[in-house]
Design a protein around this motif. Structure first.
Motif, mmCIF file in Angstrom:
data_model
loop_
_atom_site.group_PDB
_atom_site.id
_atom_site.type_symbol
_atom_site.label_atom_id
_atom_site.label_comp_id
_atom_site.label_asym_id
_atom_site.label_seq_id
_atom_site.Cartn_x
_atom_site.Cartn_y
_atom_site.Cartn_z
ATOM 1 N N LYS A 1 0.836 -1.204 0.000
ATOM 2 C CA LYS A 1 0.000 0.000 0.000
ATOM 3 C C LYS A 1 0.869 1.252 0.000
ATOM 4 C CE LYS A 1 -3.922 2.124 2.202
ATOM 5 N NZ LYS A 1 -5.013 1.921 3.139
ATOM 6 N N TRP B 1 2.220 1.853 -3.434
ATOM 7 C CA TRP B 1 1.130 2.338 -4.288
ATOM 8 C C TRP B 1 0.947 3.842 -4.119
ATOM 9 C CZ3 TRP B 1 -4.153 3.341 -2.468
ATOM 10 C CH2 TRP B 1 -5.052 3.570 -3.501
ATOM 11 N N ALA C 1 2.042 7.071 -6.837
ATOM 12 C CA ALA C 1 0.930 7.865 -7.375
ATOM 13 C C ALA C 1 1.399 9.218 -7.913
ATOM 14 C CB ALA C 1 -0.137 8.080 -6.306
ATOM 15 N N VAL D 1 -5.763 8.853 -5.568
ATOM 16 C CA VAL D 1 -5.173 8.182 -4.413
ATOM 17 C C VAL D 1 -5.317 9.062 -3.176
ATOM 18 C CG1 VAL D 1 -3.020 7.310 -3.429
ATOM 19 C CG2 VAL D 1 -3.614 6.801 -5.798
#
Length: 112
Positions: free
Chosen positions: A73, A76, A80, A90
């Motif tokens: 996570k 991620w 972004a 996001v």
């Protein structure tokens, strides 16, 4: 977790996202449309985005470590800032997710 940690992340997510969209538009102007001045615009925006992306990485990592996110996570969220418009989506998802946690961690106001 303090609200300021989330606020710092949100500000840098928007700044990084806007600069990345401007960079894409500048690249289109430079390479596709062959506009005068697009090369200078692209150079300035790319330098600004590069330096501010580093700040975004620091703030996003700080937020993720305080929110105790798993590594996937966190990656991620960190990536972004490299995909045009992804930072906006996001940021919105993360903000909604952490609003309750920030509210629960803040002390209740004292009643007189």
């Amino acid at each position: 977790m303090k609200k300021s940690v989330l606020t710092r992340y949100r500000v840098m997510a928007y700044v990084t996202g806007v600069l990345l969209v401007l960079l894409v538009l500048g690249m289109i102007g430079k390479y596709v449309l062959d506009l005068n001045g697009a090369a200078d615009f692209t150079r300035v925006v790319s330098i600004a985005h590069g330096w501010l992306y580093v700040v975004y990485l620091v703030f996003a990592f700080d937020l993720g470590s305080k929110a105790k996110w798993p590594v996937a996570k966190q990656l991620w969220v960190l990536l972004a800032g490299t995909i045009p418009t992804a930072a906006f989506f996001v940021e919105r998802k993360i903000s909604h997710e952490l609003e309750a946690k920030v509210a629960a961690d803040s002390p209740a106001p004292a009643k007189a």
